[in-house]
Design a protein around this motif. Structure first.
Motif, short mmCIF file in Angstrom:
data_model
loop_
_atom_site.label_atom_id
_atom_site.label_comp_id
_atom_site.label_asym_id
_atom_site.label_seq_id
_atom_site.Cartn_x
_atom_site.Cartn_y
_atom_site.Cartn_z
N LYS A 190 0.79 -1.10 0.09
CA LYS A 190 0.06 0.11 0.08
C LYS A 190 0.83 1.14 0.04
O LYS A 190 0.61 2.39 -0.79
CB LYS A 190 -1.01 0.15 1.35
CG LYS A 190 -1.97 1.31 1.40
CD LYS A 190 -2.77 1.03 -0.06
CE LYS A 190 -3.57 2.48 0.05
NZ LYS A 190 -4.46 2.49 -1.08
N VAL A 191 1.93 1.22 0.95
CA VAL A 191 2.77 2.48 0.79
C VAL A 191 3.30 2.75 -0.27
O VAL A 191 3.36 3.82 -1.10
CB VAL A 191 3.98 2.27 1.97
CG1 VAL A 191 5.10 3.35 1.95
CG2 VAL A 191 3.44 2.26 3.17
N ILE A 192 3.98 1.55 -1.13
CA ILE A 192 4.68 1.66 -2.39
C ILE A 192 3.66 2.10 -3.55
O ILE A 192 3.98 2.79 -4.44
CB ILE A 192 5.28 0.22 -2.68
CG1 ILE A 192 6.36 -0.14 -1.85
CG2 ILE A 192 5.88 0.50 -4.18
CD1 ILE A 192 7.39 0.74 -1.57
N GLU A 193 2.34 1.59 -3.57
CA GLU A 193 1.55 2.06 -4.41
C GLU A 193 1.10 3.64 -4.38
O GLU A 193 1.08 4.31 -5.26
CB GLU A 193 0.14 1.26 -4.12
CG GLU A 193 -1.17 1.69 -4.95
CD GLU A 193 -2.49 1.07 -4.46
OE1 GLU A 193 -3.46 1.92 -4.68
OE2 GLU A 193 -2.59 0.14 -3.85
N LEU A 194 1.05 3.99 -3.08
CA LEU A 194 0.81 5.57 -2.77
C LEU A 194 2.02 6.49 -3.35
O LEU A 194 1.85 7.38 -4.02
CB LEU A 194 0.38 5.71 -1.19
CG LEU A 194 -0.75 5.34 -0.71
CD1 LEU A 194 -0.74 5.58 0.76
CD2 LEU A 194 -1.96 6.22 -1.25
N TYR A 195 3.10 5.79 -3.02
CA TYR A 195 4.49 6.43 -3.46
C TYR A 195 4.60 6.49 -4.79
O TYR A 195 5.01 7.57 -5.64
CB TYR A 195 5.61 5.56 -2.85
CG TYR A 195 7.10 6.06 -3.20
CD1 TYR A 195 7.52 7.10 -2.76
CD2 TYR A 195 7.81 5.53 -4.32
CE1 TYR A 195 8.82 7.60 -3.06
CE2 TYR A 195 8.97 6.06 -4.89
CZ TYR A 195 9.66 7.15 -4.26
OH TYR A 195 10.79 7.56 -4.60
N ASN A 196 4.17 5.50 -5.80
CA ASN A 196 4.42 5.33 -7.22
C ASN A 196 3.33 6.25 -7.66
O ASN A 196 3.49 6.87 -8.83
CB ASN A 196 4.31 4.14 -7.63
CG ASN A 196 5.52 3.03 -7.47
OD1 ASN A 196 6.50 3.78 -7.10
ND2 ASN A 196 5.28 1.86 -7.10
N ASN A 197 2.06 6.45 -7.20
CA ASN A 197 1.09 7.15 -7.87
C ASN A 197 1.08 8.58 -7.56
O ASN A 197 0.85 9.44 -8.58
CB ASN A 197 -0.29 6.73 -7.53
CG ASN A 197 -0.51 5.48 -7.67
OD1 ASN A 197 -0.18 4.72 -8.67
ND2 ASN A 197 -1.65 4.71 -6.97
N ARG A 198 1.78 8.95 -6.39
CA ARG A 198 2.41 10.31 -6.30
C ARG A 198 1.08 11.19 -6.40
O ARG A 198 1.17 12.18 -7.22
CB ARG A 198 3.57 10.70 -7.24
CG ARG A 198 4.31 11.78 -6.49
CD ARG A 198 5.63 12.06 -7.18
NE ARG A 198 6.28 13.32 -6.83
CZ ARG A 198 6.89 13.54 -5.56
NH1 ARG A 198 7.00 12.48 -4.77
NH2 ARG A 198 7.38 14.53 -5.14
#
Length: 531
Positions: A435-443
Motif C-alpha cells: 500500500k505504501v509503495i502504491e501511494l508512493y508510485n502514484n504520487r
C-alpha cells in the motif's frame, strides 16, 4: 536440496545449546560465527572435490577423504594454489568442519584445532581479517572449566551437522542467516537496533531506493550505517541483475561489521563486489577515492545520536552548502542525512529512516531542511507506525531524497495505521508495504492517506514538514440531533423517577429488628426525597 524450513530448524536449534549460558546478544556471535565457519569449510571441501572430479560431492566425508589423499601426492601444490586463488583461503585437512565434527562425535574435540582453523582463514586474505575475533572459544560464558567450555562448543558443532549449506539453492542460505539475525534481534531488544532493521521498513526503503533501477547492471548500493548489511542485501531482491550489484558499507561496531561481512558471503556476494569498512561515518568521510557516488543509498542511522559538530566540519564538503550550519551536537540526524545525500548519484535515490523531530525542529536543523527543500532535494516523507523498531518505541519516518529533479513538490504519506500488533512490536505485513509503495508510485493526493504538497504549500507552512499539516487523518464527529437527544433525556429521567419510586416503596415495606437499622434506612430514604 536443502529445504529452507529444515535448514532454519537446524540452525535455530544450535541456539538452544547456548541459551541460558549467556544473553542472546552474546550467543548470536557464537552461533552465527560457527555457521559461517561451517559454510567456509564445507564450501572449501566441495571446491576440492569439484576440481578433482568436475562435479559436486554427494557427501563431504567423501570430499574430505579425497583431500587427505591428494595432499600426499606431487599434485598437492597445484591444487592448493588453485584453491587459494579461487577461495582466497586454504585449510589443513584437520582444520575442516568434517574433521572437527569427527573429533566432537568421538569425544576428543579440542578448541585449539578450531581456533587454528579460525586463524588460518583470518590470515589467508585481507577479506577475512579479524572475522572470528568475537568468537571467544575460551570464554567463561561457555561454562566453568575447560571440559564444560569444550563440551558447549562441541555440542553446537554436532547440532549444525544437520545443516546442508552446500546444496542450498539461490538465497536459501542467505535468507536463513537473515532469519537468524532477525530472531536474535527479537530476543536482544534494544541492542538489536545496532544491527537490524525490521522487515517492513527495510522493504519499503529498498523498494523505493531501487525504483526505476531494477534493470541496471553493476548497480552500486551504499549504506554508511550498515549494521549486519541486511538493508543493502535486501536491495538485491528488487534487482534483475543481482549478481552484479556492488555493495559499499561502513559500520562503527567491530562485531557488527564482522556480522555484515559474514552475511555478504552467505548471500554468495562475490568478494570483488564487497567494499565494507569498519569506521566512524561522521568522523571521517568514506569512500573518498574511486567510487564515491552511488545509485541507491539506504540508511537507518542511530536516532538523535551525539557527535562532535566541530567547527572544522563547516569546511567538510558533505556539510558546507547548508548556510554554514551543522546538525547540533545532541542530534546527529541531519549529519547522517547529509553524509548519505552527498554520496548519492545525480540519477540515484536515497531513503533514510529518522525520528519525526527532523521534520519540524528549528534552529540549525530548520536552516538545513529549508535549503534541502529549496533545492528540491526532498522527494517524499513517509510516516511509519510507532513501536516498529527494537531500540525505540517512538514513531519514525522515511525521508526520500533525489538530486537535480524537476519540481520541488513533496509527497507526504501517512502509514502510521498500516500495521498489525504482534507480541513486542508492531509489524508491517506485505499488504501494508504494498500500500505504501502504491501511494508512493502514484504520487497523488489521496484523502487521509497521502498529499502531494507544492513548494508554495511548504513555504506557507514555514518549511515545517510535520505530516499532520498535510495529511488530515482526523475523523469528523457525528452531528448531534438535539431533538432526539431531548426525547432521550426525558425518557431516561422518567425511568429514573420510576425506579426511585419503586425503591422507596420497597424500603417503606421493610421491617426492622433494631432501632439503629431503622434509623439508617430512614436516613437513606431522606437522601432520595431531597433529590
Amino acid at each position: 536440496m536443502a529445504d529452507s524450513k529444515d535448514l532454519l530448524q537446524v540452525l535455530w536449534s544450535g541456539a538452544d545449546e547456548l541459551r541460558g549460558k549467556m544473553d542472546a546478544n552474546e550467543y548470536k556471535t557464537y552461533l552465527l560465527g560457527l555457521v559461517f565457519y561451517k559454510y567456509l569449510s564445507d564450501s572449501y571441501l566441495a571446491r576440492v572435490y569439484d576440481l578433482l572430479n568436475d562435479t559436486m560431492p554427494d557427501s563431504l566425508e567423501e570430499a574430505q577423504e579425497q583431500y587427505e589423499e591428494i595432499l600426499k601426492t606431487p599434485d598437492a601444490k597445484d591444487l592448493l594454489d588453485e584453491l587459494k586463488e579461487s577461495m582466497h583461503y586454504t585449510l589443513e585437512p584437520d582444520m575442516t568442519y568434517v574433521s572437527i565434527l569427527r573429533d566432537a562425535k568421538e569425544n576428543r574435540f579440542n578448541r585449539e584445532k578450531l581456533q587454528a582453523a579460525f586463524n588460518r582463514i583470518q590470515e589467508s586474505d585481507e577479506l577475512f581479517n579479524g572475522l572470528f575475533a568475537d568468537v571467544d572459544l575460551y570464554s567463561n560464558r561457555l561454562g566453568t572449566g575447560d571440559l564444560k567450555q569444550s563440551a558447549t562448543i562441541a555440542n553446537v558443532i554436532k547440532v549444525l551437522d544437520g545443516a546442508d549449506l552446500i546444496h542450498a539453492e539461490g538465497d536459501v542460505l542467505g535468507n536463513a542467516y537473515e532469519y537468524l539475525i532477525g530472531q536474535f534481534a527479537s530476543e536482544t531488544g534494544k541492542k538489536a537496533g545496532e544491527f537490524y532493521t525490521p522487515h517492513g521498513p527495510a522493504q519499503i526503503l529498498c523498494r523505493i531506493a531501487m525504483n526505476g533501477q531494477e534493470d541496471k547492471k553493476g548497480l552500486q548500493v551504499y549504506d554508511p550505517c550498515m549494521g549486519s548489511g541486511s538493508l543493502m542485501l535486501s536491495c538485491r531482491n528488487y534487482s534483475n541483475e543481482p549478481d552484479y550489484i556492488k555493495y559499499y558499507g561502513q559500520e562503527l561496531m567491530p562485531s557488527t561489521y564482522n556480522l555484515a561481512r559474514m552475511n555478504m558471503f552467505l548471500h554468495r556476494v562475490h568478494p570483488e563486489n564487497q567494499h565494507l569498512r569498519n569506521g566512524d561515518t561522521l568522523d571521517a568521510d568514506w569512500p573518498t577515492n574511486e567510487d564515491t557516488e552511488f545509485d541507491a543509498v539506504t540508511m537507518n542511522p542511530p536516532y538523535s545520536a551525539k557527535w562532535s559538530a566541530a567547527e572544522g566540519f563547516k569546511q567538510d564538503e558533505r556539510f558546507m552548502d547548508y548556510g554554514g550550519k551543522l546538525a547540533p551536537k545532541s542530534k546527529a540526524d541531519y549529519a547522517f542525512l547529509l553524509h548519505g545525500f552527498y554520496h548519492l548519484k545525480q540519477t540515484g535515490t536515497m531513503a533514510i529512516v529518522l525520528p519525526h523531530g527532523v521534520l519540524f525542529r528549528g534552529a540549525a536543523e530548520g536552516t538545513i531542511r529549508k535549503i534541502l527543500l529549496e533545492n528540491g532535494s526532498i522527494y517524499a516523507v513517509i510516516g511509519l507506525p510507532s513501536n516498529m523498531f527494537y531500540n525505540t518505541s517512538i514513531p519514525t519516518c522515511i525521508i526520500v531524497l533525489k538530486k537535480h529533479r524537476e519540481g520541488r513538490d513533496v509527497l507526504f504519506i501517512d502509514a502510521s495505521n498500516l500495521f498489525e500488533k504482534e507480541k513486542k512490536q508492531n509489524v508491517m505485513k506485505d499488504e501494508h508495504i504494498d500500500k505504501v509503495i502504491e501511494l508512493y508510485n502514484n504520487r497523488e493526493t489521496v484523502e487521509k492517506q497521502a498529499y502531494l504538497a507544492s513548494f508554495e504549500d511548504i513555504k506557507e507552512n514555514d518549511f515545517n514538514l510535520n505530516i499532520p499539516r498535510y495529511v488530515d487523518t482526523s475523523e469528523e464527529e457525528e452531528e448531534i440531533d438535539l431533538k432526539s437527544l431531548t426525547v432521550e433525556i426525558k425518557d431516561t429521567n422518567k425511568k429514573i423517577e420510576e425506579g426511585n419510586a419503586q425503591l422507596m416503596q420497597m424500603l417503606s415495606d421493610l421491617t426492622f429488628n433494631s432501632s439503629e437499622a431503622e434509623e439508617a434506612v430512614r436516613g437513606f430514604m431522606n437522601i432520595f426525597e431531597e433529590v
